[in-house]
Design a protein around this motif. Structure first.
Motif, PDB file in Angstrom:
ATOM      1  N   ASN A   1       0.826  -1.208   0.000  1.00 40.36           N
ATOM      2  CA  ASN A   1       0.000   0.000   0.000  1.00 40.36           C
ATOM      3  C   ASN A   1       0.863   1.263   0.000  1.00 40.36           C
ATOM      4  OD1 ASN A   1      -2.448  -1.349  -0.029  1.00 40.36           O
ATOM      5  ND2 ASN A   1      -2.587  -1.449   2.210  1.00 40.36           N
ATOM      6  N   ILE A   2       1.979   1.208   0.737  1.00 42.17           N
ATOM      7  CA  ILE A   2       2.900   2.350   0.753  1.00 42.17           C
ATOM      8  C   ILE A   2       3.493   2.560  -0.635  1.00 42.17           C
ATOM      9  CG2 ILE A   2       5.097   3.196   1.668  1.00 42.17           C
ATOM     10  CD1 ILE A   2       4.401   1.759   4.302  1.00 42.17           C
ATOM     11  N   GLU A   3       3.902   1.465  -1.283  1.00 36.95           N
ATOM     12  CA  GLU A   3       4.450   1.566  -2.636  1.00 36.95           C
ATOM     13  C   GLU A   3       3.408   2.148  -3.596  1.00 36.95           C
ATOM     14  OE1 GLU A   3       6.409  -1.272  -6.142  1.00 36.95           O
ATOM     15  OE2 GLU A   3       5.561  -2.169  -4.325  1.00 36.95           O
ATOM     16  N   SER A   4       2.167   1.730  -3.445  1.00 42.32           N
ATOM     17  CA  SER A   4       1.098   2.205  -4.332  1.00 42.32           C
ATOM     18  C   SER A   4       0.801   3.693  -4.129  1.00 42.32           C
ATOM     19  CB  SER A   4      -0.185   1.393  -4.090  1.00 42.32           C
ATOM     20  OG  SER A   4       0.027   0.024  -4.371  1.00 42.32           O
ATOM     21  N   ALA A   5       1.169   4.223  -2.950  1.00 40.76           N
ATOM     22  CA  ALA A   5       0.910   5.639  -2.663  1.00 40.76           C
ATOM     23  C   ALA A   5       1.922   6.557  -3.330  1.00 40.76           C
ATOM     24  CB  ALA A   5       0.926   5.868  -1.152  1.00 40.76           C
ATOM     25  N   TYR A   6       3.019   6.008  -3.852  1.00 41.05           N
ATOM     26  CA  TYR A   6       4.097   6.834  -4.395  1.00 41.05           C
ATOM     27  C   TYR A   6       3.638   7.746  -5.538  1.00 41.05           C
ATOM     28  CZ  TYR A   6       8.702   8.221  -6.096  1.00 41.05           C
ATOM     29  OH  TYR A   6       9.787   8.947  -6.501  1.00 41.05           O
ATOM     30  N   PRO A   7       2.892   7.242  -6.536  1.00 42.94           N
ATOM     31  CA  PRO A   7       2.525   8.121  -7.669  1.00 42.94           C
ATOM     32  C   PRO A   7       1.693   9.332  -7.258  1.00 42.94           C
ATOM     33  CG  PRO A   7       2.185   5.815  -8.226  1.00 42.94           C
ATOM     34  CD  PRO A   7       2.442   5.849  -6.755  1.00 42.94           C
ATOM     35  N   SER A   8       0.956   9.237  -6.146  1.00 44.79           N
ATOM     36  CA  SER A   8       0.112  10.362  -5.723  1.00 44.79           C
ATOM     37  C   SER A   8       0.753  11.183  -4.606  1.00 44.79           C
ATOM     38  CB  SER A   8      -1.252   9.849  -5.263  1.00 44.79           C
ATOM     39  OG  SER A   8      -1.110   8.966  -4.162  1.00 44.79           O
ATOM     40  N   ALA A   9       2.051  10.987  -4.365  1.00 42.08           N
ATOM     41  CA  ALA A   9       2.748  11.748  -3.322  1.00 42.08           C
ATOM     42  C   ALA A   9       2.671  13.243  -3.615  1.00 42.08           C
ATOM     43  CB  ALA A   9       4.202  11.308  -3.223  1.00 42.08           C
ATOM     44  N   SER A  10       2.586  14.040  -2.559  1.00 47.83           N
ATOM     45  CA  SER A  10       2.369  15.481  -2.718  1.00 47.83           C
ATOM     46  C   SER A  10       3.610  16.233  -3.167  1.00 47.83           C
ATOM     47  CB  SER A  10       1.869  16.081  -1.396  1.00 47.83           C
ATOM     48  OG  SER A  10       2.818  15.858  -0.366  1.00 47.83           O
ATOM     49  N   GLY A  11       4.770  15.620  -3.068  1.00 47.55           N
ATOM     50  CA  GLY A  11       6.006  16.304  -3.451  1.00 47.55           C
ATOM     51  C   GLY A  11       7.203  15.414  -3.169  1.00 47.55           C
ATOM     52  N   GLU A  12       8.396  15.978  -3.382  1.00 53.08           N
ATOM     53  CA  GLU A  12       9.608  15.168  -3.252  1.00 53.08           C
ATOM     54  C   GLU A  12       9.864  14.728  -1.815  1.00 53.08           C
ATOM     55  OE1 GLU A  12      14.349  15.343  -4.434  1.00 53.08           O
ATOM     56  OE2 GLU A  12      12.994  16.927  -5.172  1.00 53.08           O
ATOM     57  N   VAL A  13       9.468  15.542  -0.843  1.00 49.28           N
ATOM     58  CA  VAL A  13       9.651  15.148   0.559  1.00 49.28           C
ATOM     59  C   VAL A  13       8.861  13.876   0.851  1.00 49.28           C
ATOM     60  CG1 VAL A  13       9.222  15.794   2.956  1.00 49.28           C
ATOM     61  CG2 VAL A  13      10.162  17.470   1.381  1.00 49.28           C
ATOM     62  N   GLU A  14       7.594  13.856   0.447  1.00 48.63           N
ATOM     63  CA  GLU A  14       6.774  12.665   0.699  1.00 48.63           C
ATOM     64  C   GLU A  14       7.272  11.472  -0.111  1.00 48.63           C
ATOM     65  OE1 GLU A  14       2.087  11.294   1.054  1.00 48.63           O
ATOM     66  OE2 GLU A  14       2.577  13.280   0.280  1.00 48.63           O
ATOM     67  N   GLN A  15       7.753  11.718  -1.314  1.00 53.21           N
ATOM     68  CA  GLN A  15       8.324  10.622  -2.100  1.00 53.21           C
ATOM     69  C   GLN A  15       9.510   9.987  -1.361  1.00 53.21           C
ATOM     70  OE1 GLN A  15       9.186  12.780  -5.718  1.00 53.21           O
ATOM     71  NE2 GLN A  15       7.419  11.900  -6.787  1.00 53.21           N
ATOM     72  N   ALA A  16      10.384  10.836  -0.809  1.00 52.29           N
ATOM     73  CA  ALA A  16      11.545  10.323  -0.074  1.00 52.29           C
ATOM     74  C   ALA A  16      11.108   9.570   1.188  1.00 52.29           C
ATOM     75  CB  ALA A  16      12.484  11.468   0.295  1.00 52.29           C
ATOM     76  N   GLU A  17      10.052  10.047   1.833  1.00 56.17           N
ATOM     77  CA  GLU A  17       9.546   9.353   3.029  1.00 56.17           C
ATOM     78  C   GLU A  17       9.026   7.966   2.668  1.00 56.17           C
ATOM     79  OE1 GLU A  17       6.693  12.229   4.254  1.00 56.17           O
ATOM     80  OE2 GLU A  17       8.120  13.388   5.458  1.00 56.17           O
ATOM     81  N   ILE A  18       8.365   7.851   1.531  1.00 61.97           N
ATOM     82  CA  ILE A  18       7.868   6.555   1.075  1.00 61.97           C
ATOM     83  C   ILE A  18       9.029   5.611   0.783  1.00 61.97           C
ATOM     84  CG2 ILE A  18       6.694   5.397  -0.851  1.00 61.97           C
ATOM     85  CD1 ILE A  18       4.750   7.795  -0.891  1.00 61.97           C
ATOM     86  N   VAL A  19      10.057   6.120   0.123  1.00 64.30           N
ATOM     87  CA  VAL A  19      11.257   5.310  -0.141  1.00 64.30           C
ATOM     88  C   VAL A  19      11.829   4.769   1.160  1.00 64.30           C
ATOM     89  CG1 VAL A  19      13.670   5.476  -0.871  1.00 64.30           C
ATOM     90  CG2 VAL A  19      11.859   6.405  -2.326  1.00 64.30           C
ATOM     91  N   GLU A  20      11.957   5.619   2.168  1.00 62.49           N
ATOM     92  CA  GLU A  20      12.496   5.189   3.469  1.00 62.49           C
ATOM     93  C   GLU A  20      11.580   4.158   4.125  1.00 62.49           C
ATOM     94  OE1 GLU A  20      15.195   6.177   5.318  1.00 62.49           O
ATOM     95  OE2 GLU A  20      15.948   7.981   4.334  1.00 62.49           O
ATOM     96  N   ALA A  21      10.268   4.353   4.002  1.00 61.16           N
ATOM     97  CA  ALA A  21       9.316   3.454   4.654  1.00 61.16           C
ATOM     98  C   ALA A  21       9.346   2.051   4.058  1.00 61.16           C
ATOM     99  CB  ALA A  21       7.907   4.032   4.561  1.00 61.16           C
ATOM    100  N   LEU A  22       9.887   1.903   2.853  1.00 56.57           N
ATOM    101  CA  LEU A  22       9.930   0.594   2.192  1.00 56.57           C
ATOM    102  C   LEU A  22      11.227  -0.160   2.445  1.00 56.57           C
ATOM    103  CD1 LEU A  22       8.282   1.535  -1.233  1.00 56.57           C
ATOM    104  CD2 LEU A  22       7.257   0.258   0.663  1.00 56.57           C
ATOM    105  N   ALA A  23      12.010   0.298   3.432  1.00 58.81           N
ATOM    106  CA  ALA A  23      13.314  -0.316   3.691  1.00 58.81           C
ATOM    107  C   ALA A  23      13.215  -1.811   3.987  1.00 58.81           C
ATOM    108  CB  ALA A  23      14.010   0.396   4.852  1.00 58.81           C
ATOM    109  N   LYS A  24      12.106  -2.245   4.607  1.00 57.33           N
ATOM    110  CA  LYS A  24      11.982  -3.657   5.007  1.00 57.33           C
ATOM    111  C   LYS A  24      11.219  -4.506   3.988  1.00 57.33           C
ATOM    112  CE  LYS A  24      12.611  -3.195   9.973  1.00 57.33           C
ATOM    113  NZ  LYS A  24      12.125  -3.599  11.314  1.00 57.33           N
ATOM    114  N   MET A  25      10.920  -3.926   2.856  1.00 58.67           N
ATOM    115  CA  MET A  25      10.279  -4.714   1.796  1.00 58.67           C
ATOM    116  C   MET A  25      11.242  -5.783   1.286  1.00 58.67           C
ATOM    117  SD  MET A  25       8.727  -3.310  -1.833  1.00 58.67           S
ATOM    118  CE  MET A  25       6.996  -3.103  -1.442  1.00 58.67           C
ATOM    119  N   GLU A  26      10.727  -6.893   0.764  1.00 55.92           N
ATOM    120  CA  GLU A  26      11.581  -7.953   0.202  1.00 55.92           C
ATOM    121  C   GLU A  26      12.576  -7.328  -0.775  1.00 55.92           C
ATOM    122  OE1 GLU A  26      13.259 -10.564  -2.431  1.00 55.92           O
ATOM    123  OE2 GLU A  26      11.549  -9.378  -3.159  1.00 55.92           O
ATOM    124  N   LYS A  27      13.835  -7.713  -0.632  1.00 56.42           N
ATOM    125  CA  LYS A  27      14.928  -7.011  -1.302  1.00 56.42           C
ATOM    126  C   LYS A  27      14.738  -6.881  -2.810  1.00 56.42           C
ATOM    127  CE  LYS A  27      18.994  -8.962  -1.562  1.00 56.42           C
ATOM    128  NZ  LYS A  27      20.308  -9.501  -1.155  1.00 56.42           N
TER     129      LYS A  27
END
Length: 450
Positions: free
Chosen positions: A394-420
């Motif tokens: 769900n976090i990955e799916s939220a990336y295209p609708s992120a409000s800006g680069e800050v939120e995009q970077a937060e999503i990237v960080e939040a996916l750190a534990k996703m399968e490699k």
């Protein structure tokens, strides 16, 4: 909890600071006359390369506000006008602000860019500047500089702390004239006084209002210093250090009695935040739980005190039952402020505690675009750490609708534990989306090597 705070994109904030910074010398020349007297708050520093900070802040400036006010009452002052500017930052007229900046000699190209930004950020259109930024504090000073100057030129003695104004008068008639003059000057700037907080008080009443709970705090501090054998001249910092260093020797009963009298046994209309903060800090340092029931109830009745309440709970080590009480409130209909909910989510994150109820609430908040960005970002971070694989998708799916680069970077960080494999495939697609995104990808990969 309800005033609009500034939430600027990184590049916007950078440009805002650069534009004001490049004009700082010119602004300083216009405002230096008033710094400390009559303009007490956030005092401008002289521009030097040795100290690049613009403003002096903190408890020392607040004490100066109190001490300068009390010093006035030692003269022939018999009345004080207490006035509050309503919605100060929200009502600054951008056209008038542009004229002030033009008058100080701001470069025309820089001024045009600044105004383009301010007009885009303004809510409603044409009024207001972002709150929570030093650059905005400087612009606000410049905006009311003519008010400060006109009051002084009219012969009135006043002090101002951002939107709080105190005018010191020798008689009641002078106080009435001062209030009329202040109201006239503010209206010319498109500003208004807040009626509920504007009044004329006699000197004795004014002294009590300015002093606030200082006599109570001083009495408590004197008792603590005496029982800790610190001597009669111990400072508040020395008392706090002694309490932390020797919690077994802390005269907790003094603090507990003061809290019971000041809050538990007192009426809600007599609530004083300064005394509340003072006692909570020291009760937390001494490990006393006497304030716990009151604080848990105060999350609903005093949401603006959430930071101090959670800090107190953290200092005494909350139990699972107490953490559950906080979450019960956060999930209730009474918890309507996004900023308070963000504070609660952050509090759990700082403890690395992720109970099931927190995860459930974060699923509600993380993807709700009607929620404030800071609440959504912390909720995503919690799901990234303690959620399940569906949360990560769900976090990955939220990336295209992120409000800006800050939120995009937060999503990237939040996916750190996703399968490699899935994670790295996603990172490969987004790494070119901006500097913050690239840095977030590199940081995650450096902490989770291939």
């Amino acid at each position: 909890m309800v005033r609009p705070g500034g939430v600027l994109e990184i590049m916007d904030e950078l440009v805002f600071n650069v534009l004001i910074g490049n004009s700082y010398d010119a602004i300083w020349k216009v405002l230096k006359w008033s710094q400390g007297e009559p303009d007490v708050a956030y005092q401008l520093r002289p521009p030097t390369k040795a100290d690049p900070r613009w403003l002096k802040r903190g408890a020392a400036i607040w004490r100066e506000w109190r001490e300068r006010s009390l010093a006035r009452l030692k003269s022939k002052i018999r009345y004080v006008v207490f006035a509050d500017i309503s919605a100060f930052y929200e009502n600054l007229d951008l056209g008038k602000l542009q004229s002030e900046l033009n008058a100080v000699g701001m470069d025309s190209e820089a001024l045009n860019l600044l105004m383009k930004c301010l007009w885009r950020w303004a809510q409603p259109h044409g009024k207001g500047i972002p709150q929570g930024y030093s650059a905005s504090d400087i612009l606000a000073k410049l905006y009311v500089n003519s008010v400060d100057m006109a009051l002084r030129n009219a012969g009135f003695d006043h002090l101002r702390y951002v939107d709080d104004v105190r005018i010191f008068c020798k008689n009641r008639l002078e106080a009435k004239r001062a209030l009329l003059k202040l109201n006239e000057l503010l209206r010319n700037r498109g500003l208004n006084l807040q009626t509920a907080k504007t009044r004329i008080l006699a000197a004795d009443e004014a002294r009590s209002k300015i002093d606030g709970v200082t006599p109570i705090i001083t009495s408590v501090q004197d008792q603590l210093a005496e029982q800790l054998d610190l001597g009669p001249y111990a400072t508040a910092a020395e008392v706090s250090s002694a309490l932390k260093a020797h919690p077994d020797k802390a005269p907790v009963e003094v603090l507990e009695q003061a809290f019971l009298e000041g809050f538990v046994e007192s009426t809600p209309d007599k609530f004083d935040p300064s005394l509340f903060h003072y006692l909570l800090n020291r009760l937390g340092g001494s490990g006393s739980k006497v304030a716990m029931p009151y604080c848990l109830d105060a999350l609903a009745s005093r949401p603006d005190e959430t930071e101090y309440i959670l800090r107190y709970l953290m200092s005494i080590g909350p139990t699972a039952k107490e953490r559950a009480a906080v979450l019960k409130y956060a999930g209730s209909a009474e918890a309507i402020y996004d900023y308070q909910l963000y504070q609660i989510v952050r509090w759990f994150s700082e403890q690395t505690k992720y109970p099931a109820r927190l995860i459930k609430l974060c699923r509600t908040w993380a993807f709700d675009k009607n929620r404030a960005p800071w609440l959504r970002s912390y909720s995503m971070a919690v799901l990234g750490i303690a959620g399940d694989p569906s949360d990560l998708k769900n976090i990955e799916s939220a990336y295209p609708s992120a409000s800006g680069e800050v939120e995009q970077a937060e999503i990237v960080e939040a996916l750190a534990k996703m399968e490699k494999g899935q994670r790295n495939a996603f990172y490969a697609k987004v790494k070119g989306d901006g500097e913050l995104v690239r840095r977030a990808v590199d940081r995650v990969k450096s902490e989770a090597p291939e």
